[in-house]
Each structure stands twice: as C-alpha cells, then as structure tokens.
Design an enzyme around this catalytic site. Structure first.
Site, PDB file in Angstrom:
ATOM      1  N   ASN A 185      61.356   0.337  26.418  1.00 51.89           N
ATOM      2  CA  ASN A 185      60.895   1.420  26.922  1.00 51.89           C
ATOM      3  C   ASN A 185      61.650   1.328  28.394  1.00 51.89           C
ATOM      4  OD1 ASN A 185      59.606   3.338  28.429  1.00 51.89           O
ATOM      5  ND2 ASN A 185      57.670   2.391  28.629  1.00 51.89           N
TER       6      ASN A 185
ATOM      7  N   LYS B 148      61.755   3.346  30.664  1.00 55.30           N
ATOM      8  CA  LYS B 148      60.801   4.205  31.889  1.00 55.30           C
ATOM      9  C   LYS B 148      61.696   5.015  32.501  1.00 55.30           C
ATOM     10  CE  LYS B 148      57.503   0.439  31.461  1.00 55.30           C
ATOM     11  NZ  LYS B 148      56.498  -0.426  32.214  1.00 55.30           N
TER      12      LYS B 148
ATOM     13  N   HIS C 174      51.101   6.029  27.159  1.00 61.65           N
ATOM     14  CA  HIS C 174      51.564   4.599  28.036  1.00 61.65           C
ATOM     15  C   HIS C 174      50.458   4.632  28.963  1.00 61.65           C
ATOM     16  CE1 HIS C 174      53.568   1.731  30.458  1.00 61.65           C
ATOM     17  NE2 HIS C 174      54.205   1.467  29.363  1.00 61.65           N
TER      18      HIS C 174
ATOM     19  N   GLU D 188      51.153   4.088  31.939  1.00 61.36           N
ATOM     20  CA  GLU D 188      51.418   4.809  33.210  1.00 61.36           C
ATOM     21  C   GLU D 188      51.114   6.100  32.999  1.00 61.36           C
ATOM     22  OE1 GLU D 188      55.526   3.162  33.088  1.00 61.36           O
ATOM     23  OE2 GLU D 188      54.568   0.984  33.476  1.00 61.36           O
TER      24      GLU D 188
ATOM     25  N   GLU E  58      49.006  -3.186  24.873  1.00 66.76           N
ATOM     26  CA  GLU E  58      49.835  -3.423  26.425  1.00 66.76           C
ATOM     27  C   GLU E  58      48.595  -3.609  27.550  1.00 66.76           C
ATOM     28  OE1 GLU E  58      54.078  -2.023  26.702  1.00 66.76           O
ATOM     29  OE2 GLU E  58      52.960  -0.298  27.065  1.00 66.76           O
TER      30      GLU E  58
ATOM     31  N   GLY F 145      54.718  -5.434  33.935  1.00 66.62           N
ATOM     32  CA  GLY F 145      55.668  -5.395  35.175  1.00 66.62           C
ATOM     33  C   GLY F 145      55.067  -6.375  36.236  1.00 66.62           C
TER      34      GLY F 145
ATOM     35  N   SER G 228      55.292  -7.725  30.232  1.00 68.43           N
ATOM     36  CA  SER G 228      56.114  -8.854  30.662  1.00 68.43           C
ATOM     37  C   SER G 228      56.568  -9.765  29.536  1.00 68.43           C
ATOM     38  CB  SER G 228      55.340  -9.843  31.543  1.00 68.43           C
ATOM     39  OG  SER G 228      55.063  -9.148  32.777  1.00 68.43           O
TER      40      SER G 228
HETATM   41  P1  13P Z   1      57.114  -4.958  31.256  1.00 70.76           P
HETATM   42  O1  13P Z   1      57.954  -5.503  30.103  1.00 70.76           O
HETATM   43  O2  13P Z   1      57.979  -4.669  32.366  1.00 70.76           O
HETATM   44  O3  13P Z   1      55.975  -5.415  31.901  1.00 70.76           O
HETATM   45  O4  13P Z   1      56.658  -3.325  30.722  1.00 70.76           O
HETATM   46  C1  13P Z   1      55.870  -3.277  29.496  1.00 70.76           C
HETATM   47  C2  13P Z   1      55.714  -1.783  29.264  1.00 70.76           C
HETATM   48  O5  13P Z   1      55.166  -1.042  30.024  1.00 70.76           O
HETATM   49  C3  13P Z   1      56.464  -1.493  28.028  1.00 70.76           C
HETATM   50  O6  13P Z   1      56.436  -0.066  27.611  1.00 70.76           O
END
Ligand code: 13P
Length: 251
Positions: A9, A11, A95, A97, A167, A173, A213
């Site tokens: 992803n 982002k 997601h 976010e 997740e 992150g 992560s």
């Molecule tokens: P990270 O791997 O940066 O923690 O992000 C995970 C994520 O949100 C994938 O959709």
C-alpha cells in the site's frame, strides 16, 4: 492450501515518475514469482502508468479506495469500474486511515465492497483495533463488528473474491509490529467469525493478511503462523529491496 498474497500500500507517496521506477524494479525482480500473489496500490494518478509497466509481470494492481457508485455526479470520487478500466484487479477498502481521518463506517465500507464485487474486482477489506480498544480488552468485539458490518449481505460464493487484512492501528507506521502470536490470535478469531457467517469451506479458503510494520526482518515469523496468509505492507513497500524481500518470505 491458501495462496499467499503480499500487497504493498503506497498510500499518498511517490510521483508518477517515482511510481514508474519502483514498479519497473518490482516487475524486473519478481518476474519468476508463480506461487503467490503480489499486488501494489499506487496513488490514483499513477495507476495507468504503473499498469503499463507491470503488464507482463506477475505483479497486480490495486486502488487504495473507491466510491460505491458506478458513474455519475460524484465529484472527486472514483468507482470500481474506473479502477478496473485503469488496470486494477484489487481495491483496498476500509483502511484504518480512512476510517479515522474520513469517518468511514462499516456500512459505507460494505456498500463499496458490494459495488467492487459487481465490477469484478477483488476487495481487500481492512479491519483492526486502536491501542485504546486493545487495552480496554475490546479487540475481538471490534473485529467482530467490523467483519460482520463489512461482509453484510454477501453470499458464500462471493467470499471467494474477498481478502481480509487485519491491521492493528497501533502497529501501523509505528515500527511496533504485533507479535506473531498476537497476530495469529486475531487471525484465528477472524476465521472463526467467517465460519459463523458462512461455512467451513469459506472459512478455510479465506485469505487473511496481516498489516502493521511488516518488514524484511519480521515477515518470516509472521508468515509461519497458521492463519496468516500474507501481508499488507505500508512503509516497507516503498523500498524495492525491502518489498522484494518481503514477497520472497521464507516459507
Ligand atoms: P506500515 O507497514 O507502514 O506500518 O503500514 C501498514 C499499512 O497501513 C498498510 O495498509
């Protein structure tokens, strides 16, 4: 046996030129992959460029979101049909976010998921608890609500096209990965809820990814767990070397 999926992803990162370069590195380095699915989700503006680059490679393309309508007066939105038109086979939905920053609800995510299936794309449904919810002992309750809400009105047949991504928000992150045991526990619970909703065959065949992560140094341990069928990778998917190593997890 469930076929593993490693999804990146990207982002809101990488210009069209940067996306082209990373996609080219992946297409070149992963040309021999046959036993697992590899999916990347660039920003919308880079989709068609990346689609051209990965066309003859095993790497597949995903949108990071979509709107639950096909076409019409929906300024600023993108539909699953248009993602398919740009070369996508998958779309990430719900997601954390988007749930947190844009207030997406389980019901809205469910509408997107149903439209995505109509368009012939594979949804990757994201679920996961916050740190506060985990500490309050609410993890399983939250997952249960998100799964049942996200998968409402679906038939057992349609489940063949669905991928679920667990997740935990506190691991995204932050560099704080869930331990393999914590992830396995959540995944096994998710499979149980899918069993309750559908049938043993669907539960056995549904692929459940872990995200939060995931890095080259922890992917092997995660993938060794029985109910972890792949990874949804954020930060590490932006570095060709790291993502390639994650795709080539030992197992
Ligand atoms: P990270 O791997 O940066 O923690 O992000 C995970 C994520 O949100 C994938 O959709």
């Amino acid at each position: 046996m469930r076929r593993p999926i490693i999804a990146g992803n990207w982002k809101l990162n990488l210009t069209i030129a940067e996306s082209r370069q990373l996609a080219q590195q992946l297409a070149d380095s992963l040309a021999d992959i046959t036993d697992r699915d590899v999916v990347i989700a660039p920003v919308f503006t880079a989709l068609t460029t990346v689609a051209g680059v990965i066309e003859k490679s095993p790497v597949q393309l995903a949108g990071q979101n979509c709107y639950p309508q096909i076409t019409g007066a929906f300024t600023g939105e993108i539909s699953p049909e248009f993602l398919a038109d740009a070369g996508c086979t998958h779309v990430i939905l719900g997601h954390s976010e988007r749930r947190q920053l844009l207030g997406e609800t389980d019901d809205f995510i469910n509408q997107k998921l149903l439209k995505t299936l109509e368009a012939g794309l594979n949804p990757i449904l994201c679920i996961g608890e916050t740190l506060q919810e985990r500490e309050a002992g609410q993890t399983l309750k939250v997952l249960d609500r998100q799964i049942k809400g996200g998968l409402a009105n679906l038939t057992a047949e349609q489940m063949a096209d669905i991928v679920i991504a667990y997740e935990p928000i506190w691991a995204i992150g932050t560099g704080k990965t869930a331990t393999a045991e914590q992830a396995q526990q959540a995944h096994s619970f998710i499979r149980e809820v899918v069993l309750q909703l559908f049938n043993p065959e669907v539960a056995e065949n549904t692929r459940i990814l872990y995200g939060g992560s995931v890095k080259p140094n922890n992917v092997d341990g995660l993938m060794a767990e029985e109910d972890i069928d792949g990874a949804l990778v954020g930060g590490a998917s932006l570095k060709a070397e790291d993502f390639i190593r994650i795709v080539r997890f030992a197992g």
